[in-house]
Scaffold this motif. Structure first.
Motif, PDB file in Angstrom:
ATOM      1  N   THR A 175      28.929  42.375  48.279  1.00 60.61           N
ATOM      2  CA  THR A 175      27.916  41.657  48.645  1.00 60.61           C
ATOM      3  C   THR A 175      28.018  40.175  48.624  1.00 60.61           C
ATOM      4  O   THR A 175      29.149  39.541  47.803  1.00 60.61           O
ATOM      5  N   ALA A 176      27.051  39.453  48.972  1.00 61.06           N
ATOM      6  CA  ALA A 176      27.241  37.795  48.990  1.00 61.06           C
ATOM      7  C   ALA A 176      27.134  37.675  47.214  1.00 61.06           C
ATOM      8  O   ALA A 176      27.945  36.781  47.099  1.00 61.06           O
ATOM      9  N   ALA A 182      32.705  35.731  42.233  1.00 62.91           N
ATOM     10  CA  ALA A 182      34.118  35.607  42.181  1.00 62.91           C
ATOM     11  C   ALA A 182      34.829  34.269  42.580  1.00 62.91           C
ATOM     12  O   ALA A 182      35.663  33.737  41.974  1.00 62.91           O
ATOM     13  N   ILE A 183      34.059  33.489  43.526  1.00 64.37           N
ATOM     14  CA  ILE A 183      34.360  32.322  43.690  1.00 64.37           C
ATOM     15  C   ILE A 183      34.319  31.530  42.636  1.00 64.37           C
ATOM     16  O   ILE A 183      34.856  30.516  42.285  1.00 64.37           O
ATOM     17  N   ARG A 184      33.093  31.526  42.104  1.00 65.84           N
ATOM     18  CA  ARG A 184      32.585  30.615  40.943  1.00 65.84           C
ATOM     19  C   ARG A 184      33.589  30.693  39.785  1.00 65.84           C
ATOM     20  O   ARG A 184      33.774  29.859  38.804  1.00 65.84           O
ATOM     21  N   ALA A 227      48.860  25.557  54.913  1.00 62.20           N
ATOM     22  CA  ALA A 227      48.564  24.925  53.532  1.00 62.20           C
ATOM     23  C   ALA A 227      47.427  25.806  52.916  1.00 62.20           C
ATOM     24  O   ALA A 227      46.745  26.528  53.301  1.00 62.20           O
ATOM     25  N   CYS A 228      47.773  25.732  51.581  1.00 60.96           N
ATOM     26  CA  CYS A 228      47.053  26.698  50.804  1.00 60.96           C
ATOM     27  C   CYS A 228      46.733  26.238  49.068  1.00 60.96           C
ATOM     28  O   CYS A 228      47.632  25.487  48.807  1.00 60.96           O
ATOM     29  N   GLY A 229      45.611  26.608  48.771  1.00 61.51           N
ATOM     30  CA  GLY A 229      45.282  26.188  47.221  1.00 61.51           C
ATOM     31  C   GLY A 229      44.000  26.801  46.729  1.00 61.51           C
ATOM     32  O   GLY A 229      43.195  27.153  47.371  1.00 61.51           O
ATOM     33  N   LEU A 230      44.176  27.198  45.427  1.00 70.32           N
ATOM     34  CA  LEU A 230      43.322  28.072  44.578  1.00 70.32           C
ATOM     35  C   LEU A 230      41.937  27.271  44.029  1.00 70.32           C
ATOM     36  O   LEU A 230      42.243  26.069  43.666  1.00 70.32           O
ATOM     37  N   LEU A 231      40.899  27.502  44.448  1.00 64.56           N
ATOM     38  CA  LEU A 231      39.849  26.802  43.850  1.00 64.56           C
ATOM     39  C   LEU A 231      39.464  27.238  42.588  1.00 64.56           C
ATOM     40  O   LEU A 231      39.129  28.313  42.347  1.00 64.56           O
ATOM     41  N   HIS A 232      39.981  26.238  41.576  1.00 63.80           N
ATOM     42  CA  HIS A 232      39.551  26.639  40.177  1.00 63.80           C
ATOM     43  C   HIS A 232      38.705  25.427  39.467  1.00 63.80           C
ATOM     44  O   HIS A 232      38.659  24.368  40.041  1.00 63.80           O
TER      45      HIS A 232
END
Length: 232
Positions: A175-176, A182-184, A227-232
């Motif tokens: 779900t949204a 999970a993103i937060r 290109a790639c990077g983890l949002l943290h």
């Protein structure tokens, strides 16, 4: 540090992202972010597929909305569109892939080969219109690099329900609210795509990489991750 973070969070999301992209000091975010708070996430983007691309992403997330997100990328194939997304999967590693995932041994990673690491697309970071995964291949609505660089900024992107994200139930739909949580919690991965491998100035089906595994009408050059990077 907490005092400074609270002061910065008092300004608008747009100003926050602009300040951060301008090399403001790194800011801490709540280690247990709640839905009703602004959560500041940063990602350092590093190259995939020998692209030479790099960059930085800053996002401000609150509830089920990305209030603002900015990306500064460089070292890209020049004067070409670059699809970019936030990836996440409940069963993915939620990290950037390595060539260990090159399942067909052709010496490069395509998008599908990277999915066990970064998960499926949950947000399309395009310049206008729909931002759901339904738009993930609409290359015409993604940023175009000018001489290999671009600065991207967009506000108020809503998370949506996404099938195939690995949650229990029919279709593995998240779900949204679940995806936003999970993103937060620092499980989202920013991925930029598009690699003109032979430097001929265009993504071509006739190039050795051939057609994309995602859509045979698109060149693999247009969809391979760079290109790639983890949002943290």
């Amino acid at each position: 540090m907490k005092k400074n973070t609270k002061r910065v969070l008092g300004v608008g999301a747009a100003a926050l992202v602009a300040m951060s992209l301008g090399a403001a000091p790194a800011m801490a975010h709540d280690p247990e972010p709640s839905p009703g708070k602004n959560v500041v996430l940063t990602a350092t983007l590093t190259e995939l597929n020998g692209s030479g691309a790099s960059g930085k992403a800053i996002a401000v997330v609150r509830d089920e909305t990305i209030r603002a997100i900015g990306i500064r990328a460089r070292g890209l194939s020049p004067n070409a569109p670059h699809a970019q997304h936030i990836h996440y999967g409940e069963q993915a590693l939620n990290e950037c892939p390595t060539l260990a995932l090159d399942s067909n041994g052709d010496g490069r990673l395509n998008t599908v080969e990277g999915v066990p690491a970064y998960g499926p697309v949950v947000v399309s970071l395009n310049t206008s219109g729909d931002t759901s995964p339904a738009s993930f291949l609409d290359v015409t609505r993604f940023p175009v690099s000018k001489n290999g660089t671009y600065n991207y900024f967009r506000r108020n992107i809503a998370f949506t329900d996404v099938a195939g994200t690995g949650y229990p139930g029919a279709g593995g739909t998240g779900t949204a609210a679940q995806i936003a949580e999970a993103i937060r919690a620092a499980e989202g991965v920013v991925v930029i795509h598009g690699n003109d491998y032979d430097g001929n100035g265009a993504y071509n089906l006739s190039d050795p990489e051939g057609a994309s595994e995602l859509d045979p009408s698109l060149p693999a050059e247009a969809t391979d991750p760079v290109a790639c990077g983890l949002l943290h």
